[in-house]
Design a protein around this motif. Sequence first.
Motif, PDB file in Angstrom:
ATOM      1  N   VAL A 139      -0.844  -3.644 -17.678  1.00 57.26           N
ATOM      2  CA  VAL A 139      -0.470  -3.810 -16.274  1.00 57.26           C
ATOM      3  C   VAL A 139      -1.506  -3.107 -15.403  1.00 57.26           C
ATOM      4  CG1 VAL A 139       1.281  -3.344 -14.530  1.00 57.26           C
ATOM      5  CG2 VAL A 139       1.966  -4.006 -16.845  1.00 57.26           C
ATOM      6  N   VAL A 140      -2.069  -3.855 -14.453  1.00 59.34           N
ATOM      7  CA  VAL A 140      -3.101  -3.314 -13.560  1.00 59.34           C
ATOM      8  C   VAL A 140      -2.607  -3.561 -12.131  1.00 59.34           C
ATOM      9  CG1 VAL A 140      -5.555  -3.339 -12.962  1.00 59.34           C
ATOM     10  CG2 VAL A 140      -4.843  -3.919 -15.290  1.00 59.34           C
ATOM     11  N   ASP A 141      -1.802  -2.623 -11.643  1.00 57.86           N
ATOM     12  CA  ASP A 141      -1.135  -2.855 -10.344  1.00 57.86           C
ATOM     13  C   ASP A 141      -1.100  -1.628  -9.447  1.00 57.86           C
ATOM     14  OD1 ASP A 141       0.753  -1.239 -11.549  1.00 57.86           O
ATOM     15  OD2 ASP A 141       2.447  -2.583 -11.194  1.00 57.86           O
ATOM     16  N   GLY A 142      -1.948  -0.633  -9.729  1.00 56.65           N
ATOM     17  CA  GLY A 142      -1.956   0.560  -8.909  1.00 56.65           C
ATOM     18  C   GLY A 142      -0.704   1.401  -9.025  1.00 56.65           C
ATOM     19  N   GLY A 143       0.143   1.104 -10.020  1.00 55.63           N
ATOM     20  CA  GLY A 143       1.349   1.870 -10.259  1.00 55.63           C
ATOM     21  C   GLY A 143       2.598   1.337  -9.591  1.00 55.63           C
ATOM     22  N   VAL A 144       2.513   0.175  -8.936  1.00 55.66           N
ATOM     23  CA  VAL A 144       3.678  -0.375  -8.229  1.00 55.66           C
ATOM     24  C   VAL A 144       4.873  -0.570  -9.165  1.00 55.66           C
ATOM     25  CG1 VAL A 144       4.554  -2.489  -7.173  1.00 55.66           C
ATOM     26  CG2 VAL A 144       2.497  -1.418  -6.275  1.00 55.66           C
ATOM     27  N   SER A 145       4.608  -1.007 -10.392  1.00 54.22           N
ATOM     28  CA  SER A 145       5.701  -1.277 -11.327  1.00 54.22           C
ATOM     29  C   SER A 145       6.428  -0.013 -11.750  1.00 54.22           C
ATOM     30  CB  SER A 145       5.166  -1.984 -12.579  1.00 54.22           C
ATOM     31  OG  SER A 145       4.621  -3.233 -12.248  1.00 54.22           O
ATOM     32  N   ALA A 146       5.814   1.134 -11.540  1.00 58.87           N
ATOM     33  CA  ALA A 146       6.450   2.403 -11.911  1.00 58.87           C
ATOM     34  C   ALA A 146       7.479   2.859 -10.867  1.00 58.87           C
ATOM     35  CB  ALA A 146       5.396   3.489 -12.092  1.00 58.87           C
ATOM     36  N   ARG A 147       7.444   2.256  -9.681  1.00 61.89           N
ATOM     37  CA  ARG A 147       8.344   2.698  -8.608  1.00 61.89           C
ATOM     38  C   ARG A 147       9.743   2.178  -8.855  1.00 61.89           C
ATOM     39  NH1 ARG A 147       7.948   5.080  -3.904  1.00 61.89           N
ATOM     40  NH2 ARG A 147       5.673   5.124  -4.009  1.00 61.89           N
ATOM     41  N   PRO A 148      10.764   3.032  -8.782  1.00 58.46           N
ATOM     42  CA  PRO A 148      12.149   2.583  -8.966  1.00 58.46           C
ATOM     43  C   PRO A 148      12.586   1.662  -7.822  1.00 58.46           C
ATOM     44  CG  PRO A 148      12.116   4.858  -8.232  1.00 58.46           C
ATOM     45  CD  PRO A 148      10.693   4.488  -8.528  1.00 58.46           C
ATOM     46  N   THR A 149      13.495   0.760  -8.143  1.00 63.32           N
ATOM     47  CA  THR A 149      13.965  -0.198  -7.145  1.00 63.32           C
ATOM     48  C   THR A 149      15.296   0.239  -6.510  1.00 63.32           C
ATOM     49  OG1 THR A 149      15.040  -1.470  -8.897  1.00 63.32           O
ATOM     50  CG2 THR A 149      12.815  -2.129  -8.250  1.00 63.32           C
ATOM     51  N   TRP A 150      15.795   1.432  -6.867  1.00 61.19           N
ATOM     52  CA  TRP A 150      17.059   1.900  -6.292  1.00 61.19           C
ATOM     53  C   TRP A 150      16.843   3.133  -5.448  1.00 61.19           C
ATOM     54  CZ3 TRP A 150      15.702   2.045 -11.426  1.00 61.19           C
ATOM     55  CH2 TRP A 150      15.482   3.307 -11.973  1.00 61.19           C
ATOM     56  N   SER A 169       0.822  -1.207   0.000  1.00 65.92           N
ATOM     57  CA  SER A 169       0.000   0.000   0.000  1.00 65.92           C
ATOM     58  C   SER A 169       0.856   1.256   0.000  1.00 65.92           C
ATOM     59  CB  SER A 169      -0.937   0.001   1.206  1.00 65.92           C
ATOM     60  OG  SER A 169      -1.810  -1.114   1.163  1.00 65.92           O
ATOM     61  N   GLU A 170       1.981   1.205   0.690  1.00 63.37           N
ATOM     62  CA  GLU A 170       2.890   2.350   0.710  1.00 63.37           C
ATOM     63  C   GLU A 170       3.607   2.514  -0.619  1.00 63.37           C
ATOM     64  OE1 GLU A 170       5.432   1.574   4.015  1.00 63.37           O
ATOM     65  OE2 GLU A 170       3.960   2.210   5.521  1.00 63.37           O
ATOM     66  N   ALA A 171       3.888   1.392  -1.294  1.00 59.97           N
ATOM     67  CA  ALA A 171       4.624   1.458  -2.563  1.00 59.97           C
ATOM     68  C   ALA A 171       3.736   1.854  -3.732  1.00 59.97           C
ATOM     69  CB  ALA A 171       5.282   0.099  -2.848  1.00 59.97           C
ATOM     70  N   ALA A 172       2.437   1.546  -3.646  1.00 59.37           N
ATOM     71  CA  ALA A 172       1.535   1.821  -4.766  1.00 59.37           C
ATOM     72  C   ALA A 172       1.190   3.304  -4.827  1.00 59.37           C
ATOM     73  CB  ALA A 172       0.257   1.001  -4.613  1.00 59.37           C
ATOM     74  N   PRO A 173       1.448   3.982  -5.932  1.00 63.16           N
ATOM     75  CA  PRO A 173       1.074   5.391  -6.054  1.00 63.16           C
ATOM     76  C   PRO A 173      -0.408   5.648  -5.782  1.00 63.16           C
ATOM     77  CG  PRO A 173       2.567   4.795  -7.823  1.00 63.16           C
ATOM     78  CD  PRO A 173       2.221   3.526  -7.110  1.00 63.16           C
ATOM     79  N   LEU A 174      -1.255   4.685  -6.103  1.00 64.88           N
ATOM     80  CA  LEU A 174      -2.688   4.864  -5.856  1.00 64.88           C
ATOM     81  C   LEU A 174      -3.093   4.448  -4.444  1.00 64.88           C
ATOM     82  CD1 LEU A 174      -4.271   3.845  -9.275  1.00 64.88           C
ATOM     83  CD2 LEU A 174      -3.681   6.115  -8.415  1.00 64.88           C
ATOM     84  N   GLY A 175      -2.140   3.959  -3.655  1.00 64.58           N
ATOM     85  CA  GLY A 175      -2.340   3.804  -2.224  1.00 64.58           C
ATOM     86  C   GLY A 175      -3.218   2.667  -1.759  1.00 64.58           C
ATOM     87  N   ARG A 176      -3.469   1.665  -2.595  1.00 66.38           N
ATOM     88  CA  ARG A 176      -4.300   0.549  -2.159  1.00 66.38           C
ATOM     89  C   ARG A 176      -3.953  -0.714  -2.926  1.00 66.38           C
ATOM     90  NH1 ARG A 176      -8.213  -0.953  -5.873  1.00 66.38           N
ATOM     91  NH2 ARG A 176      -8.929   0.631  -7.371  1.00 66.38           N
ATOM     92  N   LEU A 177      -4.433  -1.855  -2.416  1.00 63.16           N
ATOM     93  CA  LEU A 177      -4.340  -3.102  -3.137  1.00 63.16           C
ATOM     94  C   LEU A 177      -5.396  -3.128  -4.244  1.00 63.16           C
ATOM     95  CD1 LEU A 177      -2.793  -3.749  -0.481  1.00 63.16           C
ATOM     96  CD2 LEU A 177      -3.751  -6.063  -0.616  1.00 63.16           C
ATOM     97  N   GLY A 178      -5.221  -4.054  -5.159  1.00 62.72           N
ATOM     98  CA  GLY A 178      -6.207  -4.212  -6.210  1.00 62.72           C
ATOM     99  C   GLY A 178      -7.432  -4.958  -5.727  1.00 62.72           C
ATOM    100  N   ARG A 179      -8.490  -4.862  -6.508  1.00 66.85           N
ATOM    101  CA  ARG A 179      -9.716  -5.608  -6.256  1.00 66.85           C
ATOM    102  C   ARG A 179     -10.021  -6.457  -7.487  1.00 66.85           C
ATOM    103  NH1 ARG A 179     -11.180  -0.347  -3.635  1.00 66.85           N
ATOM    104  NH2 ARG A 179     -11.722   0.470  -5.696  1.00 66.85           N
TER     105      ARG A 179
END
Length: 258
Positions: free
Chosen positions: A247-258, A212-222
């Motif tokens: 990709v339907v992930d609330g934007g998690v994949s857009a977050r950098p890993t570094w 939830s903290e990592a997702a730009p949209l702030g929630r899990l999917g439904r």
Amino acid sequence: MSDAKHLPDLTGRVALVTGAGGLIGGGIADRFAAAGAAVVAHYRHDEKSARALVTRIGDAGGRALAVQADLTEESQCRRLVETAADWRGGLDALVHSAGIQPVKSLAEMSVEDWREMYEANTTSAFSCTRAAAPLLAARGGGSITHIASIEGTMATPGHAHYCASKAALLMFARSAALEHGAAGIRVNTVSPGLIDRPGLAGDWPDGVRRWSEAAPLGRLGRPEDIGNACVFLASDAASWITGTNLVVDGGVSARPTW
């Protein structure tokens, strides 16, 4: 079925959803029914959930049929798809959501574990696509959507066989899009992120918090988030979309890993 005012109109179309006895598959079937499609709800083991889904759709004024099949058997894939097409005189959309996701480290994993994963997640998609393509072509075209995962492009410990099976599914769908496009058949994938379920926050509180903290949209999917994406891809609004991965992930994949 939930509110359909924002969905494309699929009235008069027939959609087959595999794995509809599960959480995501059931959510997909619900959204197709809400959009007006007649839905064939496939299940392998969970007949109770599939029957409840069919009843729920019927009570809301929709049309649904539950059909059992073991999709690791090619003959049963063919029977399922033919049953779906015979039910109301044709088939317009296939959404392949059936699959498994066991967790096991590479050190513990056997060849049998690896093969079981591919049979359930990738070979089943191949067999269902082979069976559905000529029936969709007979209708002048249609849509095939395979449910992949963000783990098809993002490695996760304990999921090597799952990640590999979903990566293979992404490329299979793109290849099928190339070969079936001339028949008017569009083939795409939807890659979900973490989808909420009853009890998940209690079973995995730290993981839910971190997601939830990592997702730009702030929630899990439904489940309906995935269903909405699949309805869109099956609709005329997506008539020039094929060979792609949504990709339907609330934007998690857009977050950098570094």
